[in-house]
Design an enzyme around this catalytic site. Structure first.
Site, PDB file in Angstrom:
ATOM      1  CE  LYS A   1      -4.032  -1.984   2.276  1.00  0.00           C
ATOM      2  NZ  LYS A   1      -5.089  -1.793   3.275  1.00  0.00           N
TER       3      LYS A   1
ATOM      4  CG  ASP B   1      -7.966   0.587   3.577  1.00  0.00           C
ATOM      5  OD1 ASP B   1      -8.745  -0.272   3.135  1.00  0.00           O
ATOM      6  OD2 ASP B   1      -6.731   0.534   3.415  1.00  0.00           O
TER       7      ASP B   1
END
Ligand code: ATR
Length: 278
Positions: A68, A104
């Site tokens: 990420k 997220d």
């Protein structure tokens, strides 16, 4: 017949990812012109994988552990909020450009809303000081938390993150004098499959009046959540965040707004069954 564009998730390991199941369900449900697969990518092939997907005409990718952060240097543009989080979990290929997003944080916040839980005016204590903790600090702030404390096994990391994010690092003693109705959020991987017999907090420190949230979803009922339930407290597990970060990514790729509640129950059942079968 409409030509279907490819989507996928890249990470390592990826074999047990629930993302294909989640996204194939959404694609079917909304009749979207996509296919979705999981791809195991080694670290040294990350750039080739991203640019290869672009060359093959992919519409987008999800990015998961451990890439990420690493993926950010490969992108043409990064959404302001993903920059703040310091991580990208969703990539969009559009008009020759590669843009990174992070779904997220809002996935987490929307999952709390779907479960009728709010962080507004609550004292929030995070367990952990890694990348996930950073995202959840931002979520807690966006969610209107009154205070955000960070507890971590390695105190120095909690102190460093707290300083960066404008919150406060605490030691384990804090849990013996925690404010009433506090929200305690596990952002560590402690308790995650296969190490299911571990909790980031000892059982003696759980209280009935607090709310306990775990972002771990495998297993669904982590030892952390079991201790909380045993203490008589309310709990929220990590499956909702998984579902909603996925739906938000699909909104980015499809350009359509998707009802966040409509399929939540069905997706929860689907993913729970899949986890049970793993
Ligand atoms: P992520 O990006 O998923 O947050 P990370 O950056 O590696 O992953 O952070 C993992 C977090 O889980 C850290 O806060 C780590 O604590 P340390 O800073 O002390 O390493 C925490 N963690 C991992 N394993 C742990 C364990 N067995 N007990 C307590 N904390 C643990």
């Amino acid at each position: 017949m409409t030509l279907k564009q490819s989507l996928g998730v890249i990470g390592a390991p990826i074999a047990h990812s629930l993302s294909p199941l989640l996204h194939e369900f959404i694609i079917r449900q909304y009749d979207l012109p996509f296919t979705y697969s999981a791809y195991h990518v080694e670290k040294e092939s990350l750039a080739e994988a991203v640019y290869g997907a672009q060359a093959l005409g992919f519409r987008g990718l999800n990015v998961t552990v451990p890439y990420k952060k690493d993926v950010m240097s490969l992108l043409d543009e990064i959404d302001e909020f993903a920059l703040k989080v310091g991580a990208v979990n969703t990539i969009l290929f559009s008009e020759g450009r590669i843009t990174g997003y992070n779904t997220d944080v809002f996935g987490f916040l929307h999952s709390l809303a779907v479960e009728n839980v709010s962080l507004s005016d609550r004292d929030v204590v995070l367990l952990g000081a890694g990348g996930a903790a950073r995202a959840i600090v931002l979520a807690a702030k966006k969610g209107g938390a009154r205070s955000v404390m960070i507890y971590n096994r390695t105190y120095e990391k909690a102190a460093a993150l707290a300083e960066k994010m404008g919150c406060v690092a605490v030691s384990q003693d804090y849990f013996t004098a925690i404010p009433d109705h506090a929200v305690i959020i596990n952002t560590t991987s402690v308790g995650m499959h296969p190490n299911v017999n571990a909790s980031p907090l000892p059982q003696t420190l759980f209280r009935a009046d607090c709310l306990y949230i775990d972002i771990v979803y495998n297993p669904q009922n982590t030892l952390f959540l079991q201790y909380a339930t045993h203490a008589g407290a309310q709990t929220v597990g990590g499956i909702g965040m998984l579902i909603l970060q996925g739906i938000l990514a699909m909104e980015i790729w499809s350009g359509k707004s998707i009802d966040l509640q409509q399929n939540f129950g069905a997706l929860q059942d689907l993913l729970r069954r899949a986890l049970g079968a793993q």
